[in-house]
Design a protein around this motif. Structure first.
Motif, short mmCIF file in Angstrom:
data_model
loop_
_atom_site.label_atom_id
_atom_site.label_comp_id
_atom_site.label_asym_id
_atom_site.label_seq_id
_atom_site.Cartn_x
_atom_site.Cartn_y
_atom_site.Cartn_z
N ASN A 5 -30.31 21.23 -7.66
CA ASN A 5 -29.50 21.13 -8.87
C ASN A 5 -29.52 22.40 -9.72
OD1 ASN A 5 -31.00 17.96 -8.85
ND2 ASN A 5 -28.89 18.34 -8.24
N TYR A 6 -30.65 23.08 -9.72
CA TYR A 6 -30.77 24.28 -10.57
C TYR A 6 -31.38 25.43 -9.77
CZ TYR A 6 -30.20 20.81 -14.20
OH TYR A 6 -29.71 19.78 -14.97
N ALA A 35 -23.00 28.86 -5.78
CA ALA A 35 -22.54 27.64 -6.47
C ALA A 35 -21.62 26.83 -5.55
CB ALA A 35 -21.83 28.00 -7.76
N GLU A 37 -22.34 26.65 -14.92
CA GLU A 37 -22.84 25.33 -15.31
C GLU A 37 -21.73 24.31 -15.08
OE1 GLU A 37 -24.76 25.13 -19.17
OE2 GLU A 37 -26.09 23.69 -18.17
N ASP A 38 -22.06 23.23 -14.37
CA ASP A 38 -21.10 22.17 -14.07
C ASP A 38 -19.78 22.74 -13.53
OD1 ASP A 38 -22.93 20.26 -14.90
OD2 ASP A 38 -22.31 20.50 -16.99
N GLY A 39 -19.92 23.66 -12.60
CA GLY A 39 -18.74 24.19 -11.90
C GLY A 39 -17.94 25.21 -12.70
N LYS A 40 -18.40 25.55 -13.92
CA LYS A 40 -17.62 26.50 -14.73
C LYS A 40 -18.47 27.71 -15.11
CE LYS A 40 -14.85 23.07 -17.17
NZ LYS A 40 -15.79 21.96 -17.12
N LYS A 50 -25.93 22.22 -10.30
CA LYS A 50 -25.43 21.95 -11.65
C LYS A 50 -25.43 23.24 -12.47
CE LYS A 50 -26.79 17.15 -11.93
NZ LYS A 50 -28.01 16.36 -11.98
N ARG A 51 -26.47 24.06 -12.25
CA ARG A 51 -26.50 25.32 -13.00
C ARG A 51 -27.19 26.40 -12.16
NH1 ARG A 51 -30.21 25.23 -17.91
NH2 ARG A 51 -31.67 25.81 -16.27
N GLU A 79 -31.05 17.78 -2.30
CA GLU A 79 -30.05 18.49 -3.11
C GLU A 79 -30.75 19.43 -4.08
OE1 GLU A 79 -28.35 16.17 -6.62
OE2 GLU A 79 -28.63 14.60 -5.11
#
Ligand code: NDP
Length: 400
Positions: free
Chosen positions: A163-164, A238, A200-203, A245-246, A161
């Protein structure tokens, strides 16, 4: 193997056309169709004696769907490669639908009156393309483009996975002018004067323009200031890369560029709101474009290198892992090969490769897709072959 219609004949198109002509086993025929036919003819005159690819030219207004349909029907290309401006994406997609022809571009659709850089208008065509049995490949330049292919490759081969992701776009080139943009000034200034944002975190998190600055030491270039920008591929990556995550995008700018831009902004020259001038409506940003150096003219005078790539952080076999994939490209080498600087080169080469992937059937699925949704391996192989070799670093300096 097939025929490709290239729409537009500016900086990026010129490189893509040179590359198609070097690759005449795949590109047996190309049609260069643009607003100003003389540019298409001049390129044909230069390239036809050097290649087996049969070059044809045409005048077209790509804002007009009927004109596009008539031209596509007369030439019958396997793929249309859209290298005009983002404003033409939907009319060209409509013409591709009507003629059941595959579609490739390098930038997402933008309405003339807002600078949003989002995919919703083109994603709305998914079902129609699927039903017509044709493929639309979105964003086959460098960023978007190679950055998506790098992400798909990292996901496929290096991580369980990710993440960044930090996408770093460094242009260490110097053209000697106090202020010039290295691709279409209107698009470039719209992009850099817009608010910054990242996911970040889906937003989406929004920043003021150029609010977030970092310094990074780029291989082949050295230390540069870079600034967080909104960039269109953040939206699709994303969604398409597992575990994000970001995701952020940074681009380098020199102090002189930023000072000029601020000044032009302060006096209203970068506005896209039409104003009346001596009885005629003009758009300040379009007027500014007319007085700035033509990006195509920067080729002979630009020295230095670009370094564009992605730093990934994620997990492999339960362990934390960092990984950096990037390409270094030399402005003068590009100029010697195809008569353009590296910004056009790094976009035009992947544009040709994207068209090749579709034309050869290497990438085949009906619908509308961003580039990271295809198998990255054949594309990465082609990058090495066609002039944009990539490098990897398993211990990169991270951006805080
Ligand atoms: P240019 O301005 O140099 O070229 C645009 C070309 O499109 C010109 O030949 C222009 O014609 C033609 N054109 C414009 N409007 C029309 C129309 N209505 N009908 C027909 N032709 C038209 O731009 P660039 O080559 O720098 O950029 C091309 C594209 O590449 C843009 O969409 C840009 O956003 C994208 N890009 C993508 C990058 C990436 O990494 N993904 C990086 C850089 C650019 P005329 O000659 O008459 O002006």
């Amino acid at each position: 193997m097939g025929k490709c219609m290239i729409i537009g004949c500016g900086g990026v198109a010129s490189v893509a056309i040179h590359k198609c002509c070097q690759n005449s086993d795949v590109f047996e025929g190309i049609m260069i169709a643009s607003r100003t036919k003389s540019k298409c003819d001049a390129l044909k005159e230069k390239l036809q004696p050097t290649t087996k690819t049969v070059i044809e030219t045409a005048q077209v207004n790509a804002d007009n769907v009927d004109e596009l349909i008539a031209l596509i029907e007369s030439y019958k290309p396997d793929v249309v490669l859209n290298l005009a401006l983002p404003y033409q994406d939907l009319t060209i997609m409509d013409a591709c639908l009507a003629t059941k022809t595959h579609y490739v571009d390098t930038a997402n659709y933008e309405p003339l009156d807002t600078a949003k850089f989002e995919y919703k208008w083109q994603w709305a065509y998914r079902e129609k393309f699927e039903q017509a049995g044709i493929t639309a490949l979105l964003g086959s330049g460098f960023d978007p483009g190679v950055t998506g292919v790098f992400s798909a490759y990292a996901m496929k081969h290096q991580f369980d996975e990710i993440n960044y992701i930090d996408i770093l776009d460094c242009n260490g080139g110097d053209h000697g002018y106090p202020f010039a943009t290295n691709f279409n000034p209107e698009i470039n200034i719209r992009e850099v004067s817009a608010k910054g944002s990242y996911i970040e975190d889906g937003k989406w998190v929004e920043t003021e323009p150029m609010e977030i600055k970092r310094v990074y030491n780029f291989k082949g270039v050295g230390e540069k200031d870079m600034y967080l920008l909104h960039h269109e591929e953040l939206e699709s990556l994303a969604l398409n890369i597992k575990g994000i995550k970001r995701i952020r995008f940074f681009m380098t700018f020199g102090q002189s560029y930023l000072t000029h831009l601020k000044c032009l902004e302060n006096v209203g020259m970068t506005s896209i709101e039409p104003i009346m001038y001596e009885g005629k409506e003009i758009v300040p940003l379009q007027f500014l474009k007319a007085v700035l150096p033509d990006p195509a003219s920067l080729g002979p005078r630009t020295v230095g290198k670009t370094n564009i790539g992605c730093i990934f952080r994620g997990k492999k076999d339960g362990k934390d892992k960092n990984y950096y994939l990037y390409n270094i490209c030399d402005h003068q080498e590009c100029y010697r090969e195809v008569g353009s600087q590296a910004i056009s080169y790094t976009t035009g080469v992947p544009a040709m490769i994207g068209a090749m992937m579709i034309m050869t059937g290497t990438w085949k699925k009906p619908g509308v897709y961003n580039i990271e949704e295809f198998d990255p391996d054949p594309f990465l192989e082609a990058l090495n072959k066609w002039g944009l070799p990539w490098e990897e670093d398993f211990n990169p300096t991270l951006v805080d």
